[in-house]
Structures are given as structure tokens and as C-alpha cells.
Design a protein around this motif. Structure first.
Motif, PDB file in Angstrom:
ATOM      1  N   GLN A   1       0.829  -1.200   0.000  1.00 41.41           N
ATOM      2  CA  GLN A   1       0.000   0.000   0.000  1.00 41.41           C
ATOM      3  C   GLN A   1       0.870   1.258   0.000  1.00 41.41           C
ATOM      4  OE1 GLN A   1      -3.017   0.045   3.000  1.00 41.41           O
ATOM      5  NE2 GLN A   1      -4.016   1.817   2.105  1.00 41.41           N
ATOM      6  N   ALA A   2       0.367   2.310  -0.685  1.00 37.28           N
ATOM      7  CA  ALA A   2       1.128   3.550  -0.807  1.00 37.28           C
ATOM      8  C   ALA A   2       1.469   4.114   0.572  1.00 37.28           C
ATOM      9  CB  ALA A   2       0.303   4.573  -1.594  1.00 37.28           C
ATOM     10  N   ASP A   3       2.744   4.511   0.708  1.00 38.43           N
ATOM     11  CA  ASP A   3       3.200   5.102   1.972  1.00 38.43           C
ATOM     12  C   ASP A   3       4.002   6.353   1.648  1.00 38.43           C
ATOM     13  OD1 ASP A   3       4.244   5.820   4.353  1.00 38.43           O
ATOM     14  OD2 ASP A   3       5.323   3.947   4.738  1.00 38.43           O
ATOM     15  N   PRO A   4       3.421   7.545   1.905  1.00 38.49           N
ATOM     16  CA  PRO A   4       4.110   8.792   1.537  1.00 38.49           C
ATOM     17  C   PRO A   4       5.418   9.003   2.290  1.00 38.49           C
ATOM     18  CG  PRO A   4       1.800   9.186   2.140  1.00 38.49           C
ATOM     19  CD  PRO A   4       2.110   7.783   2.518  1.00 38.49           C
ATOM     20  N   PHE A   5       5.640   8.230   3.367  1.00 40.41           N
ATOM     21  CA  PHE A   5       6.849   8.453   4.171  1.00 40.41           C
ATOM     22  C   PHE A   5       7.955   7.454   3.858  1.00 40.41           C
ATOM     23  CE2 PHE A   5       3.186   9.954   6.605  1.00 40.41           C
ATOM     24  CZ  PHE A   5       3.514  11.299   6.652  1.00 40.41           C
ATOM     25  N   SER A   6       7.729   6.577   2.893  1.00 45.93           N
ATOM     26  CA  SER A   6       8.749   5.590   2.544  1.00 45.93           C
ATOM     27  C   SER A   6       8.938   5.551   1.037  1.00 45.93           C
ATOM     28  CB  SER A   6       8.335   4.219   3.078  1.00 45.93           C
ATOM     29  OG  SER A   6       8.729   3.201   2.223  1.00 45.93           O
ATOM     30  N   THR A   7      10.027   6.216   0.588  1.00 50.19           N
ATOM     31  CA  THR A   7      10.300   6.264  -0.853  1.00 50.19           C
ATOM     32  C   THR A   7      10.982   4.980  -1.286  1.00 50.19           C
ATOM     33  OG1 THR A   7      10.730   8.601  -0.505  1.00 50.19           O
ATOM     34  CG2 THR A   7      11.261   7.714  -2.671  1.00 50.19           C
ATOM     35  N   PRO A   8      10.410   4.256  -2.265  1.00 48.15           N
ATOM     36  CA  PRO A   8      11.071   3.034  -2.724  1.00 48.15           C
ATOM     37  C   PRO A   8      12.376   3.350  -3.455  1.00 48.15           C
ATOM     38  CG  PRO A   8       8.906   3.328  -3.785  1.00 48.15           C
ATOM     39  CD  PRO A   8       9.185   4.548  -2.989  1.00 48.15           C
ATOM     40  N   ALA A   9      13.263   2.346  -3.531  1.00 45.11           N
ATOM     41  CA  ALA A   9      14.584   2.571  -4.125  1.00 45.11           C
ATOM     42  C   ALA A   9      14.495   2.844  -5.629  1.00 45.11           C
ATOM     43  CB  ALA A   9      15.470   1.358  -3.850  1.00 45.11           C
ATOM     44  N   HIS A  10      13.718   2.045  -6.327  1.00 41.27           N
ATOM     45  CA  HIS A  10      13.666   2.193  -7.789  1.00 41.27           C
ATOM     46  C   HIS A  10      12.255   2.564  -8.220  1.00 41.27           C
ATOM     47  CE1 HIS A  10      17.679   0.612  -8.147  1.00 41.27           C
ATOM     48  NE2 HIS A  10      17.330  -0.374  -7.328  1.00 41.27           N
ATOM     49  N   ILE A  11      12.104   3.783  -8.703  1.00 42.26           N
ATOM     50  CA  ILE A  11      10.805   4.222  -9.203  1.00 42.26           C
ATOM     51  C   ILE A  11      10.893   4.281 -10.718  1.00 42.26           C
ATOM     52  CG2 ILE A  11       9.034   6.000  -9.103  1.00 42.26           C
ATOM     53  CD1 ILE A  11      10.497   6.984  -6.515  1.00 42.26           C
ATOM     54  N   LYS A  12      10.142   3.416 -11.366  1.00 38.53           N
ATOM     55  CA  LYS A  12      10.121   3.417 -12.829  1.00 38.53           C
ATOM     56  C   LYS A  12       8.692   3.615 -13.303  1.00 38.53           C
ATOM     57  CE  LYS A  12      14.382   2.535 -13.867  1.00 38.53           C
ATOM     58  NZ  LYS A  12      14.993   1.210 -13.961  1.00 38.53           N
ATOM     59  N   PRO A  13       8.519   4.416 -14.361  1.00 33.81           N
ATOM     60  CA  PRO A  13       7.171   4.561 -14.913  1.00 33.81           C
ATOM     61  C   PRO A  13       6.819   3.368 -15.800  1.00 33.81           C
ATOM     62  CG  PRO A  13       8.696   5.894 -16.163  1.00 33.81           C
ATOM     63  CD  PRO A  13       9.501   5.215 -15.088  1.00 33.81           C
ATOM     64  N   GLU A  14       5.616   3.372 -16.342  1.00 32.57           N
ATOM     65  CA  GLU A  14       5.221   2.367 -17.320  1.00 32.57           C
ATOM     66  C   GLU A  14       6.132   2.445 -18.545  1.00 32.57           C
ATOM     67  OE1 GLU A  14       1.777   0.092 -17.427  1.00 32.57           O
ATOM     68  OE2 GLU A  14       3.353   0.000 -15.931  1.00 32.57           O
ATOM     69  N   TRP A  15       6.196   1.358 -19.300  1.00 33.29           N
ATOM     70  CA  TRP A  15       7.143   1.297 -20.415  1.00 33.29           C
ATOM     71  C   TRP A  15       6.959   2.440 -21.410  1.00 33.29           C
ATOM     72  CZ3 TRP A  15       5.254   0.880 -25.393  1.00 33.29           C
ATOM     73  CH2 TRP A  15       3.945   0.459 -25.526  1.00 33.29           C
ATOM     74  N   TYR A  16       5.695   2.900 -21.560  1.00 33.75           N
ATOM     75  CA  TYR A  16       5.470   3.923 -22.586  1.00 33.75           C
ATOM     76  C   TYR A  16       5.846   5.324 -22.111  1.00 33.75           C
ATOM     77  CZ  TYR A  16       0.950   3.547 -20.142  1.00 33.75           C
ATOM     78  OH  TYR A  16      -0.032   3.443 -19.199  1.00 33.75           O
TER      79      TYR A  16
ATOM     80  N   LYS B   1       4.040   1.712  -6.094  1.00 36.77           N
ATOM     81  CA  LYS B   1       4.369   2.009  -7.485  1.00 36.77           C
ATOM     82  C   LYS B   1       3.511   3.164  -7.995  1.00 36.77           C
ATOM     83  CE  LYS B   1       3.365  -0.837 -11.015  1.00 36.77           C
ATOM     84  NZ  LYS B   1       3.341  -1.998 -11.930  1.00 36.77           N
ATOM     85  N   ALA B   2       2.221   3.112  -7.665  1.00 39.89           N
ATOM     86  CA  ALA B   2       1.281   4.132  -8.132  1.00 39.89           C
ATOM     87  C   ALA B   2       1.630   5.501  -7.556  1.00 39.89           C
ATOM     88  CB  ALA B   2      -0.142   3.745  -7.732  1.00 39.89           C
ATOM     89  N   LEU B   3       1.819   5.544  -6.233  1.00 41.47           N
ATOM     90  CA  LEU B   3       2.077   6.827  -5.574  1.00 41.47           C
ATOM     91  C   LEU B   3       3.377   7.450  -6.056  1.00 41.47           C
ATOM     92  CD1 LEU B   3       1.403   8.932  -3.344  1.00 41.47           C
ATOM     93  CD2 LEU B   3       2.779   7.540  -1.812  1.00 41.47           C
ATOM     94  N   TRP B   4       4.443   6.645  -6.060  1.00 42.56           N
ATOM     95  CA  TRP B   4       5.756   7.223  -6.363  1.00 42.56           C
ATOM     96  C   TRP B   4       5.975   7.409  -7.855  1.00 42.56           C
ATOM     97  CZ3 TRP B   4       8.059   9.762  -2.714  1.00 42.56           C
ATOM     98  CH2 TRP B   4       7.713   9.453  -1.389  1.00 42.56           C
ATOM     99  N   GLY B   5       5.388   6.551  -8.658  1.00 39.55           N
ATOM    100  CA  GLY B   5       5.431   6.754 -10.114  1.00 39.55           C
ATOM    101  C   GLY B   5       4.734   8.057 -10.477  1.00 39.55           C
ATOM    102  N   SER B   6       3.576   8.295  -9.869  1.00 44.53           N
ATOM    103  CA  SER B   6       2.828   9.521 -10.159  1.00 44.53           C
ATOM    104  C   SER B   6       3.529  10.747  -9.587  1.00 44.53           C
ATOM    105  CB  SER B   6       1.409   9.416  -9.586  1.00 44.53           C
ATOM    106  OG  SER B   6       0.742   8.321 -10.152  1.00 44.53           O
ATOM    107  N   THR B   7       4.205  10.577  -8.442  1.00 47.26           N
ATOM    108  CA  THR B   7       4.958  11.699  -7.866  1.00 47.26           C
ATOM    109  C   THR B   7       6.047  12.145  -8.830  1.00 47.26           C
ATOM    110  OG1 THR B   7       4.549  10.847  -5.645  1.00 47.26           O
ATOM    111  CG2 THR B   7       6.344  12.427  -5.889  1.00 47.26           C
ATOM    112  N   VAL B   8       6.856  11.176  -9.267  1.00 45.62           N
ATOM    113  CA  VAL B   8       7.955  11.497 -10.183  1.00 45.62           C
ATOM    114  C   VAL B   8       7.409  12.009 -11.518  1.00 45.62           C
ATOM    115  CG1 VAL B   8       9.902  10.516 -11.443  1.00 45.62           C
ATOM    116  CG2 VAL B   8       9.516   9.870  -9.074  1.00 45.62           C
TER     117      VAL B   8
END
Lengths: 150, 225
Positions: free
Chosen positions: A58-73, B153-160
Motif C-alpha cells: 500500500q502507498a506510503d508517503p513516508f517511505s520512498t522506494p529505491a527504484h521508481i520506474k514509470p510504465e514502459w510507454y 508504485k502508483a504513488l511514487w510513479g505519479s509523484t515522479v
């Protein structure tokens, strides 16, 4: 019925293909659209069944994941905005280049038919356009792969 | 000419409607529109395939909306509920997400076909413009839909992703606030993206699809190379 009777127009020949044989849109042409759509839908069901979409924590505004990648497109733009800082150093100018170049690209894509006014349609007669497009496409693919592995 | 045999039931149904609406003639002209034989190729179907995927997105999206709750407290749990408790919910969600990806791919492939065959050239400039707007709408669908599951993924992808807007000169901060509804991605952003994804973009997509289809009907498919 007499007055309101619909007058069928003369058989229409398109000026761009006056001699060419035609088939009726329905049902002869639409069936091809339906068949090709169903092939893709079959692929879609196979992909969705074998590789079901997952869900992370679940989304957690206080914990930034290490690798943030968007969708392929969106990978190409994700990677593209990192390129100007590499070339000219980080700063406002690099940030601006990262967003203005894609924005200009989109505007150019929208007005493409008004820029490219030569009537030649066959790719053989548009070699320069084809080479430029090929390079741009290769750029998109390269940026996406780079973004994927970065 | 006298006929004694009764016409088929479908002819009679057609007659019933035609008597009231006088629609058979225009309908036949619409359906019998001649399509040139050079267009009988699979790669002339890429636009139609994209439209089919759009319809799939409509159906699966409506099904998902029956269970989805667009608040930070409930969104994630409602997705878990769809995946674990709703019959075939996991499949509907997977189809929605895969179809989004395929739709972008077929949309781009359709544009490439139009580009390579030079079909965007005079007199078809306007339909190219409508088509680029449809591509941008498809990307906007993908961007707004990405946030809705409300996982990391949703939250941080959208943030960036949304941070890019903040770089726009002069109005960047304003645009970022407009998109997010707040300084950070929050409950306001979620309802905003939900509203855009479920109402604004579908309405715009229908308008541009209508323009796209009316123009292709009016002009006919481009001639042979």
C-alpha cells in the motif's frame, strides 16, 4: 412513401481510386477488422491470464522506494529528462531543455502534415523523411532501454 | 408486381422501422460504403484494433468502477477485494491493465502505418491532428489510471511523473498544483485523477473518435501508393 422515398445516389467512385475494385464496408470489410481485433483480444486474454497484474505494498508517503520506474510507454521521457544535465551539467537550463524539447516534439507531431506538404506518398520517394523517422524511433527505443536498465 | 409469398421476418422488421423512420436508404448507403481493395491488409486494421481495445477498456473499466473506492483509505483495499473476492476480478483488472499497454502499442503502430503510407498528407491533415490528440488522450488515460491502485508504485510513479510539470517555466508550480490538487499527491489528487480518468478523458475521447471517424468516412481511405 412516394415523396419521402430515399433516392439512392449514383455509384460513387473515389477520385483517388476511380479504377480500383471496391468491396462494401459492411459486411465484407468490417469482418477483417473484427477478425484482426479478435486475434489481439485473444492475445490480451492470454497475457492477462498468464501474467496477471500485480499489486505492491500500500502507498506510503513516508517511505520512498529505491527504484521508481514509470510504465514502459513513459520510459523514454523518464530517461530523456536525465540527458541534458549529463551534457550541460545540472541547472535550470538543463531542466528546461528536458521538458521543452519533448513539448516542441509534440507540437511538431501535431502540425506535421502542415510542415510536410510535398505530395509524394510512397516511402521510396521520401527517403530522407524515412531515415529521419527511423533515427527518431531508434532514439525512443534506445532511451526506453536505457531507462529500463538505469 | 404482385407477390403472394410473405417476406422474411427480418425484412418485415426492417419494413416496420422503415415505415416510421424512413432510414433504410441512408443506412444502406452507410453500410455499403465502398472500400478500395488495396485497404484489405492487416496493417490497415490497426486503428480498428485500437478502437476495439478502447471498447474493452470501457467495459472492464465500468466493471472495476463497481467495486473501486477512490479514497486513500479505501482504494488499496478495494483493489485487493477486486483481486481476491470478486469473481474474475483479477482477470478483469489484468485485462484492463494489459489492454492499456496494448492500446498504446497499436495506436503508435497505426500512426506509423499512416506515416509510412503518407496518408496524413493533403487532404487528410485534419484527421492526423485528431489522431495525435487521441494518442495524447490515450497517454493521459494511462497516466491517470496508474495512480488509482494506490500502491507504492502508483504513488511514487505519479509523484515522479507529475514533477516534470513543475519544471515548466513561469506556470510550472501552478500546473503542478492544478494536476495534484495539493502540494503532494494526496486524497485530492486521487479523486482528481479518478474524475479525469473516468469522466473527462472518456468524454474527450468520444468527441475526438467521432471527429476521427466522421472525417475518414467523409474522405474515404487514402489511395493506393
Amino acid at each position: 412513401m412516394s415523396e419521402a422515398e430515399y433516392k439512392r445516389p449514383e455509384p460513387y467512385q473515389h477520385p483517388e481510386y476511380p479504377e480500383e475494385d471496391t468491396i462494401p464496408f459492411f459486411p465484407n470489410y468490417i469482418i477483417l477488422e473484427v477478425i484482426t481485433s479478435y486475434i489481439v483480444l485473444a492475445l490480451l486474454v492470454v497475457l492477462a491470464s498468464l501474467l496477471p497484474t500485480g499489486l505492491e505494498e500500500q502507498a506510503d508517503p513516508f517511505s520512498t522506494p529505491a527504484h521508481i520506474k514509470p510504465e514502459w510507454y513513459f520510459l523514454w521521457i523518464y530517461q530523456f529528462i536525465k540527458v541534458p544535465p549529463l551534457l550541460i551539467g545540472p541547472g535550470l537550463l538543463a531542466e528546461l531543455a528536458g521538458i521543452l524539447i519533448p513539448a516542441i516534439g509534440i507540437v511538431l507531431l501535431i502540425i506535421l502534415p502542415f510542415l510536410d506538404r510535398k505530395p509524394q506518398r510512397h516511402p521510396r520517394n521520401r527517403k530522407l523523411a524515412m531515415v529521419i523517422t527511423g533515427l527518431i524511433l531508434a532514439g525512443f527505443v534506445a532511451l526506453s532501454i536505457w531507462g529500463w536498465y538505469s | 408486381m404482385e407477390t403472394t409469398s410473405r417476406p422474411n421476418w427480418w425484412t418485415r422488421v426492417g419494413d416496420w422501422f422503415d415505415e416510421r423512420l424512413n432510414v433504410r436508404g441512408p443506412l444502406e448507403v452507410f453500410l455499403r460504403k465502398p472500400v478500395p481493395k488495396h485497404a484489405i491488409r492487416w496493417y490497415f486494421c490497426l486503428g480498428g484494433i485500437t478502437f476495439s481495445l478502447f471498447l474493452i477498456q470501457g467495459v472492464t473499466g465500468i466493471l472495476l468502477s463497481l467495486y473501486y473506492k477512490p479514497t486513500p483509505e479505501q482504494a488499496y483495499d478495494s483493489i485487493l477485494f477486486i483481486m481476491n473476492n470478486v469473481r474474475f476480478g483479477w482477470l478483469i483488472r489484468s485485462i484492463h491493465s494489459w489492454s492499456a499497454s496494448l492500446m498504446i502499442a497499436t495506436c503508435v503502430a497505426h500512426m506509423l502505418r499512416v506515416y509510412i503510407t503518407g496518408s496524413y498528407k493533403k487532404p487528410r491533415e485534419l484527421n492526423w491532428v485528431a489522431g495525435v490528440f487521441l494518442l495524447l488522450l490515450t497517454l493521459a488515460f494511462g497516466f491517470t489510471g496508474y495512480l488509482l491502485p494506490w500502491d507504492q508504485k502508483a504513488l511514487w510513479g505519479s509523484t515522479v511523473g507529475s514533477e516534470i510539470l513543475g519544471v515548466v517555466p513561469l506556470i510550472g508550480e501552478y500546473l503542478l498544483g492544478l494536476l495534484r490538487g495539493a502540494a503532494e499527491i494526496s486524497a485530492l489528487t486521487l479523486t482528481r485523477f479518478y474524475g479525469i480518468h473516468m469522466l473527462a478523458l472518456p468524454v474527450l475521447a468520444f468527441i475526438f473518435l467521432a471527429i476521427h471517424f466522421v472525417i475518414i468516412r467523409r474522405q474515404g481511405i487514402s489511395g493506393p501508393l
